[in-house]
Design a protein around this motif. Structure first.
Motif, PDB file in Angstrom:
ATOM      1  N   ALA A 176      36.104  42.679  34.309  1.00 44.35           N
ATOM      2  CA  ALA A 176      35.419  41.985  35.396  1.00 44.35           C
ATOM      3  C   ALA A 176      36.393  41.098  36.155  1.00 44.35           C
ATOM      4  O   ALA A 176      37.449  40.703  35.645  1.00 44.35           O
ATOM      5  N   VAL A 177      36.008  40.783  37.375  1.00 50.27           N
ATOM      6  CA  VAL A 177      36.784  39.822  38.165  1.00 50.27           C
ATOM      7  C   VAL A 177      36.461  38.408  37.720  1.00 50.27           C
ATOM      8  O   VAL A 177      37.353  37.563  37.575  1.00 50.27           O
ATOM      9  N   GLU A 178      35.156  38.126  37.495  1.00 48.40           N
ATOM     10  CA  GLU A 178      34.717  36.815  37.036  1.00 48.40           C
ATOM     11  C   GLU A 178      33.623  37.008  35.992  1.00 48.40           C
ATOM     12  O   GLU A 178      32.883  37.993  36.025  1.00 48.40           O
ATOM     13  N   ASN A 179      33.531  36.038  35.089  1.00 46.66           N
ATOM     14  CA  ASN A 179      32.485  36.034  34.070  1.00 46.66           C
ATOM     15  C   ASN A 179      31.631  34.787  34.254  1.00 46.66           C
ATOM     16  O   ASN A 179      32.174  33.674  34.396  1.00 46.66           O
ATOM     17  N   ASN A 180      30.310  34.987  34.251  1.00 44.87           N
ATOM     18  CA  ASN A 180      29.398  33.875  34.546  1.00 44.87           C
ATOM     19  C   ASN A 180      28.836  33.219  33.294  1.00 44.87           C
ATOM     20  O   ASN A 180      28.816  31.987  33.196  1.00 44.87           O
TER      21      ASN A 180
END
Length: 662
Positions: A176-180
């Motif tokens: 992923a690009v970002e993890n929330n």
């Protein structure tokens, strides 16, 4: 305290009402409690259970004694002791808290993730240690067997901080690009992280390898869903060893069995807002999902809604007190809400008096949240002259109308119709008199509304009753006049049958013929009953076959009547259109007409133009009479031959012109 009922489930808002300032004297507080109803209903369950401005997150310790709440401004953490029902301590921090967790059973070990990449550790006495992670964090989870903290944020890496060794370990590299968000299963300790691309990646912390990927973005799109952006993962929660709930940024909640890549159930909040919190209520197999507007409680097997809570302010976080029916919410408001739902479970041990209080309230019904309000539609507002209040704080939109204060409604109603009470009083007196008259000897009396229909039904009812009495085991059917379901049809003038309308006139011949056939059938049945009782033969009479001919004649007759009614309706419509045209001609305002005089022409008068127009529209006889009157005559005679004679008479000279056409 505010009481509401959603889906027949009582919900008690324990934090509803006004809060009294600390500087008020005891005498002033007692006076306010006597006068103000809201203060009388107020229950201060935990003293100072609020934040200066906003509360961002709230949690309960594992032993159930302490409630931790993080808020602003200034950034702080507050700890409330449930055994003392008061604030235990408050600690201010350097920056806003993104997420925090309680590592111990009580408040002695706390971890805070700040918005400036700092990770702060607190012990029982206060601040203990502070470090920094490489990227901005959004969430973290604690892995108890290995003492590892997993941090996710604005990076494709999942950072690992080991608290036993006191150092960072090799991070986990995701796609992923970002993890929330992230969470760890409490049974087999599987680590899961939700990405901004709408996927959930599952990792095994023992071997640090990825074991599976779930594409939740495609699974959340049901048939008919409008897609405005790619759904990202905004909430994640494990329940047991196999169940996982995933919340998306578009307002859907997906329930997964870890053995399947397809969701078991997709629940939509229909607000298009990110899911902020997910919790499980194991006693009743419920899922508690919340976005910023509403908290929904629904069954995790069927998806059926159990109840819902809609606070007045936006929601930031929801926490369920273990093994009870109490919920805490962190809101965009200084006050933190406390809700108690007896249907979910009993009250906690430290406030067991709530069970007795709610039982007393149920035995003696109190006014609910809607008893102080009146529901009105837009038409009601127009009749009361209150259309200008739409959009103001006095009206609260709900479904197809509005809620307004019942005191304001009664006041405006009395001003709009000052004699309403007198009319209501007269109606009540009339109803009482009519009820007393029912005890007297009953005389058949036609109602005021639909007298013809009532008379027809009474006649048919008498025929049926007579036929039923002649049969041995006959039982008369109940009459429409005596049925309470149709009582309004003979009392309310709005149900009056309009015999002059087009539908009635076209349908009446058919209905009347059907009624006549029904009467004939009843008479025949009565005759047969008489013959049976006279012990006569059951043979069919010789003239019985003529009934078919009579029925065919009746069919022809009602067809002719329908045609006649159609002709009459057409003539009435034609006459009505003529009258409308005549009325429109009378109401027409004539506009002046202007004429242009060309060069070389002599202006005489406007009468010449009008005369020419009248002459063109006139008949031949009128034109000849007009020409004779003016002195010009044209004579045409075709009996002898094709001749035309034209002459003009003048006072002095006479000119004759004869034209022979061969």
């Amino acid at each position: 305290m505010q009481i509401s009922s959603v889906n027949d489930v009582k919900i008690y808002n324990l934090s509803h009402g006004k809060s009294l300032p600390e500087w008020l004297s005891d005498r002033k507080k007692r006076q306010l409690q006597k006068k103000d109803v809201d203060i009388q209903r107020r229950i201060e369950l935990i003293q100072d259970f609020e934040m200066p401005t906003v509360c961002t997150s709230i949690k309960v310790s594992r032993d159930g004694q302490f409630i931790m709440a993080a808020g602003t401004y200034k950034p702080r953490i507050r700890c409330y002791d449930t055994y003392q029902l008061s604030l235990k301590f408050e600690r201010c921090l350097d920056s806003d808290i993104v997420a925090f967790d309680i590592l111990s059973d009580d408040y002695s070990k706390l971890v805070f993730l700040h918005c400036d990449r700092y990770v702060e550790f607190h012990s029982q006495h206060g601040h203990y240690y502070k470090t920094r992670i490489p990227k901005f964090g959004r969430d973290f989870s604690y892995h108890y067997p290995s003492c590892d903290l997993f941090f996710v944020g604005t990076s494709s890496e999942v950072f690992r901080l080991n608290l036993e060794q006191g150092r960072f370990l090799n991070s986990l590299q995701t796609d992923a690009v970002e993890n929330n968000v992230c969470d760890i299963n409490p049974v087999h300790h599987l680590f899961a992280t939700g990405t901004s691309e709408g996927r959930v990646e599952c990792w095994d912390p023992r071997v640090r390898n990825r074991v599976g990927i779930l594409d939740c973005a495609l699974s959340s799109l049901t048939e008919g869903t409008e897609v405005q952006s790619l759904p990202s993962i905004s909430a994640l929660k494990f329940n047991g060893s196999l169940t996982m709930a995933v919340g998306t940024s578009t307002g859907q909640v997906l329930l997964y069995d870890l053995r399947s890549s397809q969701p078991l159930l997709v629940k939509d909040h229909f607000y298009n807002l990110p899911i902020k919190s997910l919790n499980f209520q194991d006693q009743m197999d419920l899922v508690v999902s919340a976005d910023s507007k509403i908290i929904k409680l629904w069954n995790k097997d069927s998806g059926k809604v159990f109840s819902s809570i809609q606070p007045q302010t936006n929601i930031n976080d929801v926490c369920i007190y273990p093994n009870s029916g109490m919920l805490f919410t962190a809101n965009e408001d200084p006050k933190m809400n406390t809700f108690y739902i007896p249907a979910l479970g009993p009250a906690p041990r430290w406030c067991s008096f709530l069970d007795n209080l709610t039982e007393e309230l149920e035995e003696s019904p109190e006014s609910t949240v809607y008893d102080d309000y009146k529901f009105v539609t837009r038409k009601d507002l127009e009749n009361l002259g209150l259309s200008h209040l739409v959009g103001s704080s006095l009206l609260r939109a709900y479904m197809h109308g509005f809620f307004m204060d019942i005191r304001l409604y009664h006041k405006v109603k009395s001003l709009a119709n000052p004699f309403a009470y007198e009319e209501y009083r007269k109606d009540k007196i009339r109803q009482k008199i009519e009820e007393s008259r029912t005890q007297r000897v009953q005389v058949k009396k036609l109602p005021k509304v639909n007298k013809e229909l009532a008379l027809k039904l009474m006649e048919e009812g008498d025929d049926e009753a007579e036929l039923a009495s002649r049969k041995k085991k006959g039982k008369a059917l109940p009459s429409v006049l005596g049925d309470d379901r149709f009582k309004v049809m003979f009392e309310n003038p709005d149900y009056q049958v309009d015999e002059q309308c087009e539908e009635f006139r076209l349908l009446n011949p058919i209905v009347s013929k059907v009624g006549q056939k029904r009467k004939k059938k009843l008479r025949l049945l009565a005759q047969q009953a008489l013959k049976i009782f006279a012990d006569e033969d059951d043979e069919e009479p010789e003239g019985r076959a003529s009934s078919e001919e009579e029925s065919s004649d009746d069919d022809k007759s009602w067809v002719e009547e329908v045609r006649e009614q159609r002709r009459l309706l057409w003539e009435e419509g034609r006459d009505r259109r003529r009258q409308e045209r005549k009325q429109a001609d009378r109401n027409t305002v004539l506009q002046p007409q202007y004429y242009q005089i060309k060069a070389g022409e002599e202006f005489r008068s406007f009468n010449d133009m009008a005369r020419k127009q009248r002459l063109q529209k006139a008949s031949l006889e009128d034109r000849l009479k007009l020409e004779e009157h003016s002195g010009t005559s044209h004579m045409v005679d075709t009996a002898v031959g094709s001749k035309q004679l034209s002459f003009t008479l003048k006072k002095v000279n006479c000119v004759f012109t004869i034209l022979f056409l061969q």
